[in-house]
Motif scaffolding. Structure first.
Motif, PDB file in Angstrom:
ATOM      1  N   ALA A   1      50.669 -10.556  30.873  1.00  0.00           N
ATOM      2  CA  ALA A   1      51.533 -11.438  31.678  1.00  0.00           C
ATOM      3  C   ALA A   1      51.331 -11.010  33.222  1.00  0.00           C
ATOM      4  O   ALA A   1      51.821 -12.024  33.466  1.00  0.00           O
ATOM      5  CB  ALA A   1      52.441  -9.730  31.325  1.00  0.00           C
ATOM      6  N   HIS A   2      50.122 -10.361  33.838  1.00  0.00           N
ATOM      7  CA  HIS A   2      50.318 -10.633  35.000  1.00  0.00           C
ATOM      8  C   HIS A   2      48.549 -11.593  35.870  1.00  0.00           C
ATOM      9  O   HIS A   2      48.610 -11.651  36.525  1.00  0.00           O
ATOM     10  CB  HIS A   2      49.905  -9.343  35.628  1.00  0.00           C
ATOM     11  N   ARG A   3      48.109 -12.177  34.417  1.00  0.00           N
ATOM     12  CA  ARG A   3      47.666 -13.004  34.454  1.00  0.00           C
ATOM     13  C   ARG A   3      45.893 -12.316  34.658  1.00  0.00           C
ATOM     14  O   ARG A   3      45.756 -12.617  36.447  1.00  0.00           O
ATOM     15  CB  ARG A   3      47.417 -14.058  35.514  1.00  0.00           C
ATOM     16  N   THR A   4      45.728 -10.766  35.145  1.00  0.00           N
ATOM     17  CA  THR A   4      44.446 -10.174  35.406  1.00  0.00           C
ATOM     18  C   THR A   4      43.095 -10.414  35.309  1.00  0.00           C
ATOM     19  O   THR A   4      42.811 -10.401  33.548  1.00  0.00           O
ATOM     20  CB  THR A   4      44.898  -8.569  34.983  1.00  0.00           C
ATOM     21  N   LYS A   5      42.900 -10.385  36.116  1.00  0.00           N
ATOM     22  CA  LYS A   5      41.376 -11.536  35.584  1.00  0.00           C
ATOM     23  C   LYS A   5      39.805 -10.282  36.197  1.00  0.00           C
ATOM     24  O   LYS A   5      40.289  -9.395  36.880  1.00  0.00           O
ATOM     25  CB  LYS A   5      40.408 -12.605  35.979  1.00  0.00           C
ATOM     26  N   ASP A   6      39.093 -10.161  36.105  1.00  0.00           N
ATOM     27  CA  ASP A   6      37.829 -10.329  36.257  1.00  0.00           C
ATOM     28  C   ASP A   6      37.878  -8.328  35.946  1.00  0.00           C
ATOM     29  O   ASP A   6      37.765  -7.612  36.529  1.00  0.00           O
ATOM     30  CB  ASP A   6      38.246 -10.491  37.511  1.00  0.00           C
ATOM     31  N   VAL A   7      38.027  -7.964  34.840  1.00  0.00           N
ATOM     32  CA  VAL A   7      37.916  -6.266  34.382  1.00  0.00           C
ATOM     33  C   VAL A   7      37.161  -6.361  33.213  1.00  0.00           C
ATOM     34  O   VAL A   7      36.565  -6.974  32.278  1.00  0.00           O
ATOM     35  CB  VAL A   7      39.451  -6.393  33.698  1.00  0.00           C
ATOM     36  N   VAL A   8      36.106  -5.647  33.664  1.00  0.00           N
ATOM     37  CA  VAL A   8      35.122  -5.200  33.110  1.00  0.00           C
ATOM     38  C   VAL A   8      34.683  -3.512  32.242  1.00  0.00           C
ATOM     39  O   VAL A   8      35.268  -2.845  33.521  1.00  0.00           O
ATOM     40  CB  VAL A   8      34.038  -5.588  33.412  1.00  0.00           C
ATOM     41  N   PHE A   9      35.443  -2.769  31.543  1.00  0.00           N
ATOM     42  CA  PHE A   9      34.970  -1.647  30.486  1.00  0.00           C
ATOM     43  C   PHE A   9      33.869  -1.082  30.733  1.00  0.00           C
ATOM     44  O   PHE A   9      32.637  -2.317  30.130  1.00  0.00           O
ATOM     45  CB  PHE A   9      35.637  -1.591  29.839  1.00  0.00           C
ATOM     46  N   LEU A  10      33.715   0.104  31.603  1.00  0.00           N
ATOM     47  CA  LEU A  10      31.280   0.002  30.858  1.00  0.00           C
ATOM     48  C   LEU A  10      31.818   1.618  30.574  1.00  0.00           C
ATOM     49  O   LEU A  10      32.957   2.167  30.802  1.00  0.00           O
ATOM     50  CB  LEU A  10      31.418   0.740  32.478  1.00  0.00           C
ATOM     51  N   THR A  11      31.700   1.841  28.841  1.00  0.00           N
ATOM     52  CA  THR A  11      31.437   2.393  27.906  1.00  0.00           C
ATOM     53  C   THR A  11      30.560   3.238  27.693  1.00  0.00           C
ATOM     54  O   THR A  11      29.313   2.891  27.449  1.00  0.00           O
ATOM     55  CB  THR A  11      32.347   1.707  27.128  1.00  0.00           C
ATOM     56  N   GLY A  12      30.945   4.560  27.020  1.00  0.00           N
ATOM     57  CA  GLY A  12      29.617   5.254  26.462  1.00  0.00           C
ATOM     58  C   GLY A  12      29.907   5.651  25.333  1.00  0.00           C
ATOM     59  O   GLY A  12      30.636   4.997  24.481  1.00  0.00           O
ATOM     60  N   ASP A  13      29.715   7.024  25.108  1.00  0.00           N
ATOM     61  CA  ASP A  13      30.159   7.604  23.686  1.00  0.00           C
ATOM     62  C   ASP A  13      29.401   7.397  22.589  1.00  0.00           C
ATOM     63  O   ASP A  13      29.339   8.595  21.495  1.00  0.00           O
ATOM     64  CB  ASP A  13      31.618   8.046  23.821  1.00  0.00           C
ATOM     65  N   ILE A  14      29.324   5.947  21.869  1.00  0.00           N
ATOM     66  CA  ILE A  14      29.156   6.425  20.612  1.00  0.00           C
ATOM     67  C   ILE A  14      27.454   5.637  20.544  1.00  0.00           C
ATOM     68  O   ILE A  14      27.092   5.480  19.469  1.00  0.00           O
ATOM     69  CB  ILE A  14      29.641   4.507  20.113  1.00  0.00           C
ATOM     70  N   HIS A  15      26.414   6.468  21.927  1.00  0.00           N
ATOM     71  CA  HIS A  15      24.899   6.566  21.896  1.00  0.00           C
ATOM     72  C   HIS A  15      24.540   4.887  21.485  1.00  0.00           C
ATOM     73  O   HIS A  15      23.323   5.126  20.747  1.00  0.00           O
ATOM     74  CB  HIS A  15      24.857   7.921  20.331  1.00  0.00           C
ATOM     75  N   THR A  16      24.536   3.895  21.502  1.00  0.00           N
ATOM     76  CA  THR A  16      24.382   2.730  20.468  1.00  0.00           C
ATOM     77  C   THR A  16      24.455   1.718  21.776  1.00  0.00           C
ATOM     78  O   THR A  16      26.133   1.825  22.349  1.00  0.00           O
ATOM     79  CB  THR A  16      24.723   1.789  19.360  1.00  0.00           C
ATOM     80  N   SER A  17      24.228   0.305  21.979  1.00  0.00           N
ATOM     81  CA  SER A  17      24.508  -0.092  22.906  1.00  0.00           C
ATOM     82  C   SER A  17      25.178  -1.919  22.395  1.00  0.00           C
ATOM     83  O   SER A  17      24.682  -2.341  21.507  1.00  0.00           O
ATOM     84  CB  SER A  17      22.985  -0.879  23.514  1.00  0.00           C
TER      85      SER A  17
END
Length: 542
Positions: free
Chosen positions: A410-426
Motif C-alpha cells: 500500500a505504501h510502495r515500500t521497497k528494498d526490504v530484506v528479511f534475514l532469517t534463521g531457525d530452520i537449520h537449512t539454507s
C-alpha cells in the motif's frame, strides 16, 4: 558527511567498507603469568553489542574467587574497571569507569558506554584487582545522515552445543572483514544431554546435563556456551546484534507455553520464562528495553535500518488446518507488528533489513494454496497459503504476514530484506502472498543454516547431499517458485554484504561440524538489487 561510492572516502567510510586492520589485536598482550591470571578471572570472555553512533554495549563475567562459579550464588561483591581506547595499546583511553557486580547478577558486567564518536573502531578491556581481560575490538555505527558505501556482517543461527563444535564462529572471526555479527536466535539450547545431539551422537556433553528449568540452570548453560574458544573469539572481534528465538527458553515457545514444557512436572511456565529471561539479560551483550522487550531497531547511516524481532513472547499458540488463517491469531503481537510496519514504511534508509527468527516465505507442499485453487480450495478446507508443514513459522500465522505485506504494498515500500534463521537449512526466497501474486514479490528473504543443529540428512541418518535430501529440495522448488534456492543439509553461516546498489548473502558450509578443525567452503550467493524484490544468483563469492 556525504560520500559517493566511487568518490574519495574518509576514514569513516573506509571503516564501514570492511575494516580488517587490527583484527589480530583481540588477544591480550601479556606475560604468561598475567595471561594465566586473566584466563582465571575472565573465563567467559568479553563481548560488545548493539552499536549506536555514539555508544556501544560492553559485557564480561568475572570469577573473583574459585568458589564464584556461575549459578553458585557464592563470592564477593567486587569492583570491575572498564576502559575504551582508540588504540589497542590503551595509550589513548577515551572512556573509563568502574562498576560493581556480585552473585546477585552472577558476577556479570554490562556497561552501556556513551560519548563515543560515530563510525569509529575502539578497543576495550576490563580489569579486576590488577588483572586485565583480553582486549576486544568493537565499532560504533555511523551517524544517521552519513552516506555509507558498504557493510559486511556475519549472519548466524541455531548453535547446539552437543551437536558439534562452533567452527562457524572461528571461520567468521578469522575473516577480518566483518563490521558486525547478526545472530537470529537459538544462541543456546535448553535440552538435557542426549535429547538433541548430532544425529544421535553427543559430540560434547552439555551442562547442566538435565534440561534447563531454573535460574541456576539457565545461568549454567549460558556460562558453558561462553567457554567455547571460537564463540569467545568472535565476540571479541566485532559487535553483535542478537535476538532470541524459542530455545533460549524452550522448544516451540508461544506466549503461554511451549511444546517442550510440561506444566506441573516442569513447574510454572511463567516462572521458567522469567528465569530464562533474567539469565539472558545478565549473560548477553543485548540492550533490552526498560520493560524487558528485545525487539529494537538499529541504523547504519543512510545505508540500512535493522529491525530485530521477537517472535516468541507475543505469539498465539501454534495451530493447524484452516486455523492458521484466523485473523485473531498473531505471531508478532499487535504492538510489535505495528512498530515493524511503521518503521519499514517510514524509514529513510536505503535498505530496510529485518532480523527475523523464523521463515516468513510460504512453504507449500502437497497442494497449491487456496488462492490458486479458487472455490475448490475453500470447499476442501485448504488454508489460504496451502497445507502448513511447519506452523511454528509465519506459515502458521497467515493474517500477520498478509497485514505486513499488504502494508508494504500500500505504501510502495521497497528494498526490504528479511534475514532469517531457525530452520537449520539454507534458502533464498522471494516473499509472495495471494495479494502480490507469484510474479510480484514484496521483499527478499535470505535464510542461513544452523551453526550445528540437526537438519534434513541428520534426521534421516543419511550422508549430506544424498538422494533423499536432493529429492526434498527438488520437491520444494517444484511447488514453490518463490523459493529460488534451497539446500537442506549444510551447517555454517552467511555473510551479508550491503552496498548502496544491492544486498547480497553468501552461504558458507562446514565440511564436518563434529570436527574442531573442519574446513569451510562457499556454496552459493544470491542478491537483490535496489528497487526490486527479485533475487538473482551470483557466480562467485563477494
Amino acid at each position: 558527511m556525504t560520500v559517493l561510492p566511487n568518490a574519495a572516502v574518509d576514514r569513516r567510510t573506509v571503516l564501514l567498507a570492511g575494516l580488517s586492520a587490527g583484527a589480530g589485536a583481540v588477544a591480550a598482550a601479556a606475560l604468561p603469568s598475567a595471561a594465566a591470571a586473566a584466563r582465571a578471572v575472565f573465563q567467559h570472555g568479553i563481548a560488545s553489542g548493539d552499536p549506536l553512533p555514539g555508544g556501544i554495549l560492553l559485557w564480561t563475567r568475572v570469577t573473583p574467587t574459585p568458589e564464584s562459579t556461575p549459578a553458585s550464588g557464592l563470592g564477593p561483591q567486587v569492583e570491575v574497571t572498564w576502559q575504551v581506547a582508540t588504540d589497542a595499546g590503551f595509550g589513548a583511553v577515551v572512556r573509563s569507569g568502574t562498576v560493581t557486580t556480585g552473585p546477585d547478577r552472577d558476577h556479570t558486567v554490562k556497561i552501556d558506554v556513551d560519548g563515543l564518536s560515530p563510525a569509529t573502531t575502539y578497543w576495550y578491556r576490563f580489569g579486576l584487582a590488577g588483572t586485565w581481560s583480553p582486549t576486544g575490538r568493537t565499532m560504533t555505527a555511523p551517524a544517521a545522515a552519513d552516506a555509507v558505501a558498504r557493510l559486511r556482517a556475519g549472519v548466524v543461527s541455531c548453535a547446539n552445543w552437543e551437536a558439534g563444535w562452533f567452527s562457524a564462529y572461528r571461520h567468521l572471526a578469522e575473516r577480518g572483514d566483518l563490521n558486525l555479527v547478526i545472530h537470529l536466535g537459538d544462541y543456546l539450547y535448553e535440552y538435557g544431554t542426549g535429547e538433541f545431539d548430532a544425529g544421535g551422537k553427543v559430540v560434547r556433553r552439555t551442562a547442566p546435563e538435565h534440561e534447563t528449568l531454573t535460574l541456576a540452570d539457565y545461568r549454567t548453560r549460558h556460562a558453558l556456551y561462553k567457554t567455547d574458544p571460537d564463540l569467545k573469539a568472535l565476540h571479541a572481534s566485532v559487535p553483535w546484534i542478537i535476538t532470541w528465538d524459542d530455545h533460549e527458553v524452550a522448544n516451540d515457545m508461544w506466549s503461554g507455553g511451549a511444546e517442550n514444557h510440561t506444566p506441573g512436572a516442569e513447574g510454572d511456565f511463567a516462572a521458567r520464562v522469567a528465569a530464562a529471561r533474567q539469565a539472558y539479560a545478565e549473560w548477553m551483550p543485548v540492550r533490552l528495553a526498560a520493560d524487558g522487550h528485545i525487539y529494537r531497531r538499529l541504523r547504519y547511516g543512510d545505508l540500512f535500518e535493522l529491525s530485530m524481532l521477537d517472535l516468541r513472547t507475543y505469539r498465539s499458540e501454534q495451530a493447524d488446518g484452516a486455523d492458521v488463517d484466523d485473523p485473531d491469531r498473531t505471531i508478532a503481537g499487535a504492538g510489535q507488528l505495528s512498530w515493524l510496519t511503521d518503521g519499514l514504511v517510514g524509514s529513510t534508509a536505503i535498505w530496510k533489513l529485518v532480523g527475523n527468527p523464523v521463515m516468513i516465505s510460504r512453504l507449500d507442499v502437497l497442494t497449491l494454496p487456496a488462492w490458486l485453487l479458487g472455490p475448490l480450495g475453500e470447499l476442501i478446507g485448504v488454508p489460504q497459503n496451502g497445507v502448513v508443514i511447519n506452523a511454528d513459522q509465519w506459515d502458521g500465522y497467515n493474517a500477520d504476514r498478509e497485514r505486513l505485506v499488504d502494508t508494504l504494498r500500500a505504501h510502495r515500500t521497497k528494498d526490504v530484506v528479511f534475514l532469517t534463521g531457525d530452520i537449520h537449512t539454507s534458502w533464498a526466497n522471494e516473499l509472495t502472498t495471494k495479494d502480490t501474486g507469484p510474479a510480484n514479490p514484496a521483499a527478499a528473504e535470505f535464510v542461513v543454516p544452523s551453526v550445528t543443529s540437526d537438519n534434513i540428512n541428520d534426521y534421516l541418518g543419511t550422508a549430506a547431499g544424498g538422494p533423499l535430501s536432493l529429492l526434498a529440495a527438488s520437491l520444494i522448488r517444484a511447488t514453490n517458485p518463490h523459493v529460488r534456492w534451497v539446500e537442506t543439509d549444510g551447517h555454517g553461516y552467511g555473510v551479508l554484504e550491503v552496498t548502496r546498489s544491492r544486498c547480497r548473502m553468501d552461504w558458507y558450509h562446514l565440511a564436518d561440524r563434529t570436527r574442531k578443525d573442519t574446513t569451510v567452503k562457499w556454496v552459493q550467493g544470491w542478491s537483490v538489487g535496489r528497487g526490486s524484490s527479485k533475487i538473482r544468483k551470483e557466480s562467485a563469492p563477494a
